[in-house]
Design a protein around this motif. Structure first.
Motif, PDB file in Angstrom:
ATOM      1  N   GLN A  88       1.260  -1.463   0.032  1.00 41.07           N
ATOM      2  CA  GLN A  88      -0.321   0.192  -0.084  1.00 41.07           C
ATOM      3  C   GLN A  88       0.824   1.199  -0.075  1.00 41.07           C
ATOM      4  O   GLN A  88       0.589   2.144  -0.727  1.00 41.07           O
ATOM      5  N   ARG A  89       2.121   1.533   0.820  1.00 44.15           N
ATOM      6  CA  ARG A  89       2.630   2.428   0.799  1.00 44.15           C
ATOM      7  C   ARG A  89       3.695   2.570  -0.560  1.00 44.15           C
ATOM      8  O   ARG A  89       4.009   3.915  -1.136  1.00 44.15           O
ATOM      9  N   ASP A  90       4.081   1.597  -1.032  1.00 44.26           N
ATOM     10  CA  ASP A  90       5.182   1.621  -2.329  1.00 44.26           C
ATOM     11  C   ASP A  90       3.920   1.821  -3.583  1.00 44.26           C
ATOM     12  O   ASP A  90       4.787   2.231  -4.119  1.00 44.26           O
ATOM     13  N   CYS A 106      -3.083  -2.951  -2.098  1.00 43.13           N
ATOM     14  CA  CYS A 106      -2.699  -3.895  -1.347  1.00 43.13           C
ATOM     15  C   CYS A 106      -3.948  -4.856  -1.922  1.00 43.13           C
ATOM     16  O   CYS A 106      -4.724  -4.248  -2.019  1.00 43.13           O
ATOM     17  N   PHE A 107      -3.774  -6.165  -1.125  1.00 38.88           N
ATOM     18  CA  PHE A 107      -4.606  -6.703  -0.995  1.00 38.88           C
ATOM     19  C   PHE A 107      -4.995  -5.996   0.413  1.00 38.88           C
ATOM     20  O   PHE A 107      -4.700  -6.714   1.713  1.00 38.88           O
ATOM     21  N   TRP A 108      -6.282  -4.992   0.160  1.00 41.91           N
ATOM     22  CA  TRP A 108      -7.160  -4.317   1.177  1.00 41.91           C
ATOM     23  C   TRP A 108      -7.961  -5.235   2.401  1.00 41.91           C
ATOM     24  O   TRP A 108      -8.605  -6.157   1.592  1.00 41.91           O
ATOM     25  N   SER A 109      -8.041  -4.655   3.684  1.00 43.03           N
ATOM     26  CA  SER A 109      -9.468  -4.621   3.826  1.00 43.03           C
ATOM     27  C   SER A 109     -11.012  -4.957   3.741  1.00 43.03           C
ATOM     28  O   SER A 109     -10.626  -3.843   2.539  1.00 43.03           O
ATOM     29  N   VAL A 110     -12.031  -6.259   4.182  1.00 44.08           N
ATOM     30  CA  VAL A 110     -12.577  -5.744   3.347  1.00 44.08           C
ATOM     31  C   VAL A 110     -13.660  -5.635   4.476  1.00 44.08           C
ATOM     32  O   VAL A 110     -14.054  -6.819   5.284  1.00 44.08           O
ATOM     33  N   GLU A 111     -14.510  -4.469   4.532  1.00 42.81           N
ATOM     34  CA  GLU A 111     -15.256  -4.597   5.610  1.00 42.81           C
ATOM     35  C   GLU A 111     -17.217  -4.209   5.531  1.00 42.81           C
ATOM     36  O   GLU A 111     -17.275  -3.672   4.148  1.00 42.81           O
ATOM     37  N   CYS A 135      -9.077  -8.623   0.161  1.00 42.55           N
ATOM     38  CA  CYS A 135      -9.303  -8.414  -1.272  1.00 42.55           C
ATOM     39  C   CYS A 135      -8.652  -7.628  -1.964  1.00 42.55           C
ATOM     40  O   CYS A 135      -9.286  -6.430  -1.371  1.00 42.55           O
ATOM     41  N   GLY A 136      -7.882  -7.216  -2.976  1.00 45.72           N
ATOM     42  CA  GLY A 136      -7.386  -6.285  -3.601  1.00 45.72           C
ATOM     43  C   GLY A 136      -6.455  -7.013  -4.832  1.00 45.72           C
ATOM     44  O   GLY A 136      -6.391  -7.541  -5.183  1.00 45.72           O
ATOM     45  N   LEU A 137      -5.706  -6.042  -4.749  1.00 42.09           N
ATOM     46  CA  LEU A 137      -4.360  -6.051  -5.843  1.00 42.09           C
ATOM     47  C   LEU A 137      -2.941  -5.455  -5.106  1.00 42.09           C
ATOM     48  O   LEU A 137      -2.787  -5.012  -3.770  1.00 42.09           O
ATOM     49  N   LYS A 138      -2.271  -6.866  -5.605  1.00 38.63           N
ATOM     50  CA  LYS A 138      -0.536  -6.740  -5.350  1.00 38.63           C
ATOM     51  C   LYS A 138       0.098  -6.739  -6.359  1.00 38.63           C
ATOM     52  O   LYS A 138      -0.101  -7.494  -7.242  1.00 38.63           O
ATOM     53  N   PRO A 139       1.544  -6.897  -6.082  1.00 36.72           N
ATOM     54  CA  PRO A 139       2.732  -6.623  -7.672  1.00 36.72           C
ATOM     55  C   PRO A 139       2.031  -8.489  -7.508  1.00 36.72           C
ATOM     56  O   PRO A 139       2.864  -9.061  -6.598  1.00 36.72           O
ATOM     57  N   GLY A 140       2.750  -8.863  -8.924  1.00 30.59           N
ATOM     58  CA  GLY A 140       2.591 -10.254  -9.045  1.00 30.59           C
ATOM     59  C   GLY A 140       4.165 -11.164  -8.582  1.00 30.59           C
ATOM     60  O   GLY A 140       5.355  -9.865  -8.638  1.00 30.59           O
ATOM     61  N   ALA A 141       4.283 -11.991  -7.980  1.00 34.24           N
ATOM     62  CA  ALA A 141       5.024 -12.159  -7.310  1.00 34.24           C
ATOM     63  C   ALA A 141       5.579 -13.223  -8.172  1.00 34.24           C
ATOM     64  O   ALA A 141       5.783 -13.599  -8.535  1.00 34.24           O
TER      65      ALA A 141
END
Length: 176
Positions: free
Chosen positions: A53-55, A59-64, A75-81
């Motif tokens: 999230q910072r960079d 990110c894979f965010w918290s879902v409420e 659920c969310g997005l992140k750089p691919g491994a």
């Protein structure tokens, strides 16, 4: 933050930790995912997502759940491994507590994450990975318009060769 009709997707907060620990301790929730067996593993995963999230701004965010503010999953997005077909790309992913399955939350959050990604990131496609046995996950991938790329199926580099989770399948969603 991402707001949908029923959900809020947001960065992790300290108050999410007990629910996350509960989710990763549930064998049904983690059936097809890499285990997070200790509190330290969970803390490291949260720190990793907060770093994304910072960079990167995602990110894979918290879902409420909007109605009651309860943490229901991620659920969310992140750089691919690294070492996967998603390396250098953006990956979408999700994990929800068992009590929240079958209510359309994962689809709502995943669709919102894809929309956010294509609106805010300069990417032509977003990918997802799972194992073939995880029919619920790849079924959701298909329901949100992702298409399997059998040529990109792979053995996950962080898993031992004898792991039943070693072989992964790959899906992509192209920018419309």
């Amino acid at each position: 933050m991402i707001d949908t009709q029923r959900l809020v997707l947001r960065p992790y907060e300290v108050r999410d930790r007990p629910a996350i620990l509960s989710h990763v301790a549930d064998a049904d929730v983690m059936r097809f995912l890499i285990a997070l067996p200790t509190d330290a593993d969970v803390d490291a995963a949260i720190a990793r997502q907060n770093g994304y999230q910072r960079d990167h701004g995602y990110c894979f965010w918290s879902v409420e759940e909007r109605a009651n503010g309860a943490f229901i999953g991620v659920c969310g997005l992140k750089p691919g491994a690294v070492g996967t077909p998603l390396e250098g790309s953006v990956e979408i992913g999700w994990r929800f507590g068992r009590d929240h399955w079958g209510r359309g939350f994962a689809r709502e959050a995943a669709s919102a994450s894809l929309d956010w990604g294509f609106a805010h990131l300069q990417v032509d496609r977003i990918g997802a990975i799972t194992i073939l046995a995880n029919t619920r996950s790849w079924g959701l991938m298909e329901r949100i318009g992702m298409v399997r790329d059998p040529a990109a199926d792979f053995d996950h580099p962080v898993l031992p060769d004898d792991s039943p989770f070693k072989r992964h399948i790959t899906y992509w969603k192209a920018r419309s």
